[in-house]
Motif scaffolding. Structure first.
Motif, short mmCIF file in Angstrom:
data_model
loop_
_atom_site.label_atom_id
_atom_site.label_comp_id
_atom_site.label_asym_id
_atom_site.label_seq_id
_atom_site.Cartn_x
_atom_site.Cartn_y
_atom_site.Cartn_z
N VAL A 1 9.58 17.23 40.58
CA VAL A 1 10.94 17.28 39.70
C VAL A 1 11.34 18.65 40.27
O VAL A 1 10.74 19.60 39.99
CB VAL A 1 10.29 17.40 38.02
CG1 VAL A 1 11.54 17.76 37.47
CG2 VAL A 1 9.86 15.95 37.51
N SER A 2 12.66 18.55 40.70
CA SER A 2 13.24 19.80 41.57
C SER A 2 14.37 20.03 40.75
O SER A 2 15.37 19.25 40.74
CB SER A 2 13.33 19.55 43.02
OG SER A 2 13.95 20.58 43.48
N VAL A 3 14.62 21.21 40.16
CA VAL A 3 15.62 21.58 39.34
C VAL A 3 16.14 22.86 39.66
O VAL A 3 15.71 23.84 39.28
CB VAL A 3 15.47 21.76 37.78
CG1 VAL A 3 16.60 21.85 37.11
CG2 VAL A 3 14.56 20.33 37.40
N VAL A 4 17.22 22.73 40.71
CA VAL A 4 18.00 24.09 41.13
C VAL A 4 19.32 23.45 40.94
O VAL A 4 19.81 22.68 41.86
CB VAL A 4 17.80 24.43 42.62
CG1 VAL A 4 18.53 25.37 42.80
CG2 VAL A 4 16.13 24.86 42.66
N HIS B 1 19.27 20.18 31.86
CA HIS B 1 18.94 19.03 32.13
C HIS B 1 17.39 18.63 32.78
O HIS B 1 16.90 17.71 32.62
CB HIS B 1 19.89 18.27 33.31
CG HIS B 1 21.19 17.69 32.56
ND1 HIS B 1 22.33 17.22 33.27
CD2 HIS B 1 21.44 17.62 31.40
CE1 HIS B 1 23.14 17.03 32.56
NE2 HIS B 1 22.72 17.41 31.31
N GLY B 2 16.95 19.80 33.38
CA GLY B 2 15.80 19.97 33.58
C GLY B 2 14.61 19.59 32.79
O GLY B 2 13.68 18.90 32.94
N ARG B 3 14.82 19.96 31.43
CA ARG B 3 14.05 19.71 30.59
C ARG B 3 14.19 18.40 29.76
O ARG B 3 13.39 17.48 29.66
CB ARG B 3 14.18 20.71 28.91
CG ARG B 3 13.58 20.47 28.08
CD ARG B 3 13.89 21.38 26.87
NE ARG B 3 15.47 21.04 26.46
CZ ARG B 3 16.12 21.78 25.76
NH1 ARG B 3 15.62 22.99 25.30
NH2 ARG B 3 17.46 21.30 25.69
N ASP B 4 15.59 18.03 29.60
CA ASP B 4 16.02 16.80 29.00
C ASP B 4 16.21 15.48 29.52
O ASP B 4 15.89 14.60 29.14
CB ASP B 4 17.51 17.23 28.17
CG ASP B 4 17.38 18.32 27.34
OD1 ASP B 4 16.26 18.63 26.82
OD2 ASP B 4 18.26 18.90 27.13
N VAL B 5 16.21 15.42 30.87
CA VAL B 5 16.55 14.54 31.81
C VAL B 5 15.36 14.54 32.77
O VAL B 5 14.79 13.49 33.12
CB VAL B 5 17.71 14.35 32.32
CG1 VAL B 5 18.13 13.04 33.16
CG2 VAL B 5 18.94 14.53 31.22
N TYR B 6 15.34 15.48 33.58
CA TYR B 6 14.56 15.41 34.87
C TYR B 6 13.00 15.42 34.58
O TYR B 6 12.38 14.60 35.04
CB TYR B 6 14.88 16.55 35.69
CG TYR B 6 16.30 16.53 36.22
CD1 TYR B 6 17.04 15.14 36.58
CD2 TYR B 6 17.08 17.50 36.17
CE1 TYR B 6 18.12 15.19 36.97
CE2 TYR B 6 18.41 17.53 36.88
CZ TYR B 6 18.84 16.34 36.93
OH TYR B 6 20.24 16.44 37.35
N ALA B 7 12.61 16.42 33.79
CA ALA B 7 11.08 16.33 33.24
C ALA B 7 10.71 15.35 32.27
O ALA B 7 9.55 14.71 32.79
CB ALA B 7 10.99 17.65 32.57
N TYR B 8 11.70 14.72 31.44
CA TYR B 8 11.41 13.64 30.79
C TYR B 8 11.40 12.32 31.76
O TYR B 8 10.35 11.66 31.40
CB TYR B 8 12.55 13.53 29.73
CG TYR B 8 12.36 12.21 28.87
CD1 TYR B 8 11.38 12.19 27.87
CD2 TYR B 8 12.89 11.01 28.92
CE1 TYR B 8 11.13 11.22 27.00
CE2 TYR B 8 12.96 10.37 27.87
CZ TYR B 8 11.88 9.98 27.21
OH TYR B 8 11.84 8.97 26.20
N THR B 9 12.29 12.17 32.30
CA THR B 9 12.36 10.79 33.33
C THR B 9 11.13 11.06 34.48
O THR B 9 10.37 10.04 34.56
CB THR B 9 13.52 10.91 34.36
OG1 THR B 9 14.78 10.67 33.18
CG2 THR B 9 13.49 9.60 35.08
N VAL C 1 12.79 13.80 41.81
CA VAL C 1 13.67 13.44 40.44
C VAL C 1 14.28 14.65 40.66
O VAL C 1 13.82 16.12 40.68
CB VAL C 1 13.07 13.61 39.26
CG1 VAL C 1 13.94 13.42 38.27
CG2 VAL C 1 11.92 12.29 39.32
N THR C 2 15.70 14.79 40.94
CA THR C 2 16.60 15.89 41.08
C THR C 2 17.99 15.65 40.98
O THR C 2 18.39 14.46 40.98
CB THR C 2 16.38 16.52 42.49
OG1 THR C 2 17.00 17.80 42.80
CG2 THR C 2 16.68 15.49 43.49
#
Length: 301
Positions: free
Chosen positions: A90-93, A154-162, A115-116
């Protein structure tokens, strides 16, 4: 007929085992530019644990410089191949959070999942490990409950969750969302090439702890110059094609082969051509940075 059935059974079993080899393995690896000064990373891991406490959660890094998509791309390239197939990253930048950039999950040909946001983060990993498939996240299904009013995490709500749902086997890869064409948003940069007797490449990253300068020139390409330890390497480092540094240094096997404070060229742990000062900071001393706008030219007499 019996032989035919045996052959069909063998092929079926082979396909099943192939799919299992690429199946998720309950490992999630997180990367971001959030830092660890607040609760953002903990919130993502909390969401993942809320999906399944059987997950194994790890960090790649959360010290990506703010908004630096290129460095996020590089850290994935540096790291992903060393994890088992089936690992979910899960990469969120995501400087464009809440805009029209796509949220995706890329499945590499090696069986890893990324996931990014598709904003350039996948530039290098798509080239090196290849794209088996890429799917857009269907947020109608794969979004944390009651988070629709949040547009900036979205890092919390979409990417980490998915990512957690995928790693835990709550959803299959096909349930992530619709299939996309096998291409990603790509950041342009200088590829490693040999132009006559001059090697050209990109300054991919700095070894931030020590200030060493790492390029994308692999040993296989550098060896076409037929170097020997002790040979003098002529180095030009450029920013937006304008020279920032020119210097000569010996090709060395270890840092200790030159005097303290002196420069050397060497192969780093990824077997890519790099430059350093023995017990000094090459990048800081010579005002060198890294990224898609930085390039290098190398020759040996």
């Amino acid at each position: 007929m019996t032989r035919f059935l045996q052959a069909v059974t063998f092929i079926f079993v082979l396909l099943v085992f192939t799919q299992l080899a690429f199946a998720q393995n309950k490992i999630v690896v997180f990367q971001s530019d959030f830092g660890l000064k607040d609760g953002a990373v903990s919130a993502m891991k909390g969401v993942a644990n809320g999906v399944s406490t059987d997950l194994k959660l790890y960090d790649l890094t959360h010290e990506i410089p703010a908004y630096n998509i290129w460095e996020a791309a590089y850290r994935l390239e540096q790291t992903v191949r060393y994890w088992p197939a089936g690992t979910v990253f899960v990469s969120v930048v995501d400087p464009g959070v809440g805009t029209t950039r796509k949220s995706v999950v890329l499945k590499t040909k090696s069986g890893h999942y990324i996931v990014t946001p598709d904003n350039g983060t996948l530039t290098l990993i798509a080239e090196s490990l290849g794209i088996a498939e890429i799917r857009e996240i269907d947020e109608a299904v794969n979004r944390r409950k009651d988070s629709q009013k949040s547009y900036t995490f979205h890092g919390r709500d979409v990417y980490a969750y998915t990512g957690a749902r995928l790693a835990a086997g709550v959803i299959t890869y096909e349930q992530v969302g619709p299939l996309l064409p096998k291409k990603v948003v790509s950041i342009p940069y200088q590829k490693a090439t040999l132009d006559g007797k001059v090697l050209k490449g990109n300054i991919s990253i700095l070894d931030v702890q020590y200030g060493n300068v790492w390029t994308n020139i692999p040993d296989s390409l550098f060896n076409q110059l037929k170097p020997h330890y002790g040979d003098i390497v002529h180095v030009t480092l450029l920013y937006k094609n304008k020279p920032v540094y020119k210097g000569d240094m010996p090709y060395s096997q270890t840092f200790g082969e030159v005097a303290e404070g002196k420069p050397l060229a060497y192969l780093n742990s990824l077997l890519q051509l790099s430059f350093a000062l023995n017990q000094g900071d090459f990048a800081k001393t010579n005002h060198i940075a890294s990224g898609s706008d930085w390039s290098v030219e190398v020759s040996i007499n």
